[in-house]
Design a protein around this motif. Sequence first.
Motif, PDB file in Angstrom:
ATOM      1  N   ILE A   1       0.836  -1.203   0.000  1.00 30.80           N
ATOM      2  CA  ILE A   1       0.000   0.000   0.000  1.00 30.80           C
ATOM      3  C   ILE A   1       0.869   1.250   0.000  1.00 30.80           C
ATOM      4  N   ILE A   2       2.030   1.180   0.653  1.00 27.75           N
ATOM      5  CA  ILE A   2       2.955   2.323   0.685  1.00 27.75           C
ATOM      6  C   ILE A   2       3.633   2.502  -0.671  1.00 27.75           C
ATOM      7  N   VAL A   3       4.081   1.394  -1.243  1.00 26.34           N
ATOM      8  CA  VAL A   3       4.852   1.448  -2.484  1.00 26.34           C
ATOM      9  C   VAL A   3       3.973   1.825  -3.674  1.00 26.34           C
ATOM     10  N   PHE A   4       2.870   1.099  -3.868  1.00 23.86           N
ATOM     11  CA  PHE A   4       2.086   1.268  -5.086  1.00 23.86           C
ATOM     12  C   PHE A   4       1.222   2.521  -5.102  1.00 23.86           C
ATOM     13  N   SER A   5       0.794   2.997  -3.932  1.00 24.48           N
ATOM     14  CA  SER A   5      -0.054   4.185  -3.902  1.00 24.48           C
ATOM     15  C   SER A   5       0.752   5.469  -4.093  1.00 24.48           C
ATOM     16  N   ASN A   6       2.084   5.359  -3.970  1.00 25.79           N
ATOM     17  CA  ASN A   6       2.915   6.562  -4.080  1.00 25.79           C
ATOM     18  C   ASN A   6       4.252   6.210  -4.727  1.00 25.79           C
ATOM     19  N   ILE A   7       4.179   5.451  -5.831  1.00 27.51           N
ATOM     20  CA  ILE A   7       5.374   4.835  -6.392  1.00 27.51           C
ATOM     21  C   ILE A   7       6.393   5.862  -6.874  1.00 27.51           C
ATOM     22  N   ILE A   8       5.935   6.978  -7.428  1.00 25.86           N
ATOM     23  CA  ILE A   8       6.870   7.968  -7.974  1.00 25.86           C
ATOM     24  C   ILE A   8       7.715   8.586  -6.864  1.00 25.86           C
ATOM     25  N   ILE A   9       7.059   8.980  -5.759  1.00 26.77           N
ATOM     26  CA  ILE A   9       7.774   9.556  -4.622  1.00 26.77           C
ATOM     27  C   ILE A   9       8.663   8.499  -3.972  1.00 26.77           C
ATOM     28  N   PHE A  10       8.140   7.265  -3.869  1.00 25.80           N
ATOM     29  CA  PHE A  10       8.902   6.180  -3.232  1.00 25.80           C
ATOM     30  C   PHE A  10      10.190   5.903  -3.998  1.00 25.80           C
ATOM     31  N   PHE A  11      10.098   5.809  -5.322  1.00 25.45           N
ATOM     32  CA  PHE A  11      11.280   5.461  -6.110  1.00 25.45           C
ATOM     33  C   PHE A  11      12.290   6.607  -6.129  1.00 25.45           C
ATOM     34  N   ASN A  12      11.805   7.825  -6.032  1.00 23.22           N
ATOM     35  CA  ASN A  12      12.738   8.962  -5.968  1.00 23.22           C
ATOM     36  C   ASN A  12      13.640   8.888  -4.736  1.00 23.22           C
ATOM     37  N   GLY A  13      13.196   8.149  -3.710  1.00 21.81           N
ATOM     38  CA  GLY A  13      13.982   8.000  -2.486  1.00 21.81           C
ATOM     39  C   GLY A  13      15.266   7.227  -2.688  1.00 21.81           C
ATOM     40  N   PHE A  14      15.396   6.526  -3.823  1.00 21.23           N
ATOM     41  CA  PHE A  14      16.623   5.780  -4.108  1.00 21.23           C
ATOM     42  C   PHE A  14      17.679   6.641  -4.811  1.00 21.23           C
ATOM     43  N   SER A  15      17.346   7.898  -5.073  1.00 20.56           N
ATOM     44  CA  SER A  15      18.294   8.848  -5.695  1.00 20.56           C
ATOM     45  C   SER A  15      18.823   8.356  -7.038  1.00 20.56           C
TER      46      SER A  15
ATOM     47  N   LYS B   1       8.827   7.249   9.790  1.00 24.08           N
ATOM     48  CA  LYS B   1       9.903   7.696   8.903  1.00 24.08           C
ATOM     49  C   LYS B   1      10.645   8.915   9.457  1.00 24.08           C
ATOM     50  N   LYS B   2       9.936   9.694  10.265  1.00 22.38           N
ATOM     51  CA  LYS B   2      10.557  10.885  10.858  1.00 22.38           C
ATOM     52  C   LYS B   2      11.443  10.530  12.043  1.00 22.38           C
ATOM     53  N   VAL B   3      11.289   9.323  12.569  1.00 21.42           N
ATOM     54  CA  VAL B   3      11.994   8.914  13.791  1.00 21.42           C
ATOM     55  C   VAL B   3      13.156   7.981  13.497  1.00 21.42           C
ATOM     56  N   VAL B   4      12.940   7.008  12.597  1.00 17.16           N
ATOM     57  CA  VAL B   4      13.978   6.020  12.297  1.00 17.16           C
ATOM     58  C   VAL B   4      14.378   6.117  10.839  1.00 17.16           C
ATOM     59  N   LYS B   5      15.483   5.497  10.481  1.00 12.35           N
ATOM     60  CA  LYS B   5      15.949   5.484   9.103  1.00 12.35           C
ATOM     61  C   LYS B   5      14.981   4.701   8.216  1.00 12.35           C
ATOM     62  N   HIS B   6      14.838   5.168   6.989  1.00  5.20           N
ATOM     63  CA  HIS B   6      13.939   4.511   6.046  1.00  5.20           C
ATOM     64  C   HIS B   6      14.341   3.060   5.828  1.00  5.20           C
ATOM     65  N   SER B   7      15.636   2.810   5.811  1.00  8.09           N
ATOM     66  CA  SER B   7      16.120   1.445   5.579  1.00  8.09           C
ATOM     67  C   SER B   7      15.688   0.498   6.698  1.00  8.09           C
ATOM     68  N   HIS B   8      15.593   1.006   7.927  1.00  4.11           N
ATOM     69  CA  HIS B   8      15.181   0.160   9.045  1.00  4.11           C
ATOM     70  C   HIS B   8      13.721  -0.283   8.904  1.00  4.11           C
ATOM     71  N   ILE B   9      12.918   0.580   8.305  1.00  6.09           N
ATOM     72  CA  ILE B   9      11.526   0.193   8.036  1.00  6.09           C
ATOM     73  C   ILE B   9      11.500  -0.958   7.035  1.00  6.09           C
TER      74      ILE B   9
END
Length: 479
Positions: free
Chosen positions: A280-294, A420-428
């Motif tokens: 639900i996190i990935v597919f509902s906001n895929i463009i923003i999510f993928f931009n997180g990989f730089s 996401k504001k508290v822990v690293k994205h990778s830990h999620i």
Amino acid sequence: MRLYFLPQILSSIAVASFCFLNGLELSYLSILIPYFSKTNDTQVEESFTMSDNEKSWLLSIGSIVKPLGCILAGLVIDHIGRLNTLRVAMLPWSIGWLIIANASSFLIIGTGYTILIFSFPWLVITAVTYITEISSPSVRGMLVNLKTIFWGLGSMATFLLGAFLHWRTIAWINCLLPLGPLILSLLLKESMLWLVTRGRFDEAKKSLVYFNRYRSTSKDENFESVIDRKLLMIQTLHDRYRSTNLNLLQQMKFFLQPSGYKRVLMVAGLDFFHTLAGSIIVFSNIIIFFNGFSTTINPYAVGIYLGLTKLVMTFCNTWLLKTFRFRLILIASYLIISGCLLTFGLYMDFNPKGTSIYQWIPLCALLLYTSSIVAGPYSVAVVITPSIYPTHIRGTGQSLSSILGHMLEFFAIQSYYAIKKVVKHSHIMYFMSFSSLIACAYIYSWVVETRQKTFLEIEDHFVKNDNKSSLRSVEERDS
């Protein structure tokens, strides 16, 4: 495929075409939100703005509204029929798109999307229920999978349109799309199982004749006797609950019994681990999510890649669901999902900030993640859920399961942005990966196998287990 299955296949395709609309609906926010986000690859909307908090709530609207839609869908589908429910659902669909197309603020877009998303459970639950009830056990998994195929087509169509057209233009186009499925629905026969629950036995018999008209019979039986035998089996299943005129309160009492709440909890467990897998996190906001990989890969191209992957995988599912046990498919899917999520986390940790080396790693992992989500949680759970509920409460049972699933989605979206504001994205990503491994153990221990089983066989499984539990309780009490 034998000619015998042709009426089932054509009817399933016609009803599954409604799920094409769901695909458009689910992917729309992925092309809308970038217009209100400062990214390098998207055009910025100039007529009005949207804050991060408003975007978060827009993503969460579906999880809030869908439960209400599920409640009403369950009531409507069991009272006015499967096909009529699909037709009624087109009214909020068109109104919602009309409002979005003319929106001038977040509030108006939110209102339109709220009305639009209200029709979502009506389409999904009803289409899956109808296909489940008219199909033979040997092809039920493949035909229910048509829902995912059309879903994937709709999702891909949204990204294709989004690459060339403005979000308002797409909303106008979507207003007119229900005409095709509506016309097809007028040519279909209603589900014979539902007709029997309403006491309309003559119509149920006509429906059985329609779906079995190409059936070959042996020398010892004629076509009429085959139809009568099938009708008797449906009546036997119906009479087990004597459910023709049960009101909502009487239906809900079923879920207070072990045979009822065990089914709900089993599906809730599947929804729980599906939510933790993060789709639900990935597919509902895929463009923003993928931009997180730089990376420098065009995010709209990624959306199209995902749409193609979903489409190809749904066709592969036709073979998977026919060949392998459902639980095996689920377990294999979650193992791959776990590996992909682990890859996301490692890439985020070890890819230097501001660089885009090894860009193929997150892209390939995302495509493999998408394939596994579609093959397992999306497809298999959809096949299992309607099969385990009795006919008289199949709509209500699916609605109850959907409500729990959407509540989990809402919690996941709000928690994701807060954590996401508290822990690293990778830990999620690491946590989601570990949760997917736990899902394998849950599926092996608790999920019931329904592949190629009739409704009577599935019902006997739950009744038999309930009798064993009751017997153990009596023995423990006597001792």
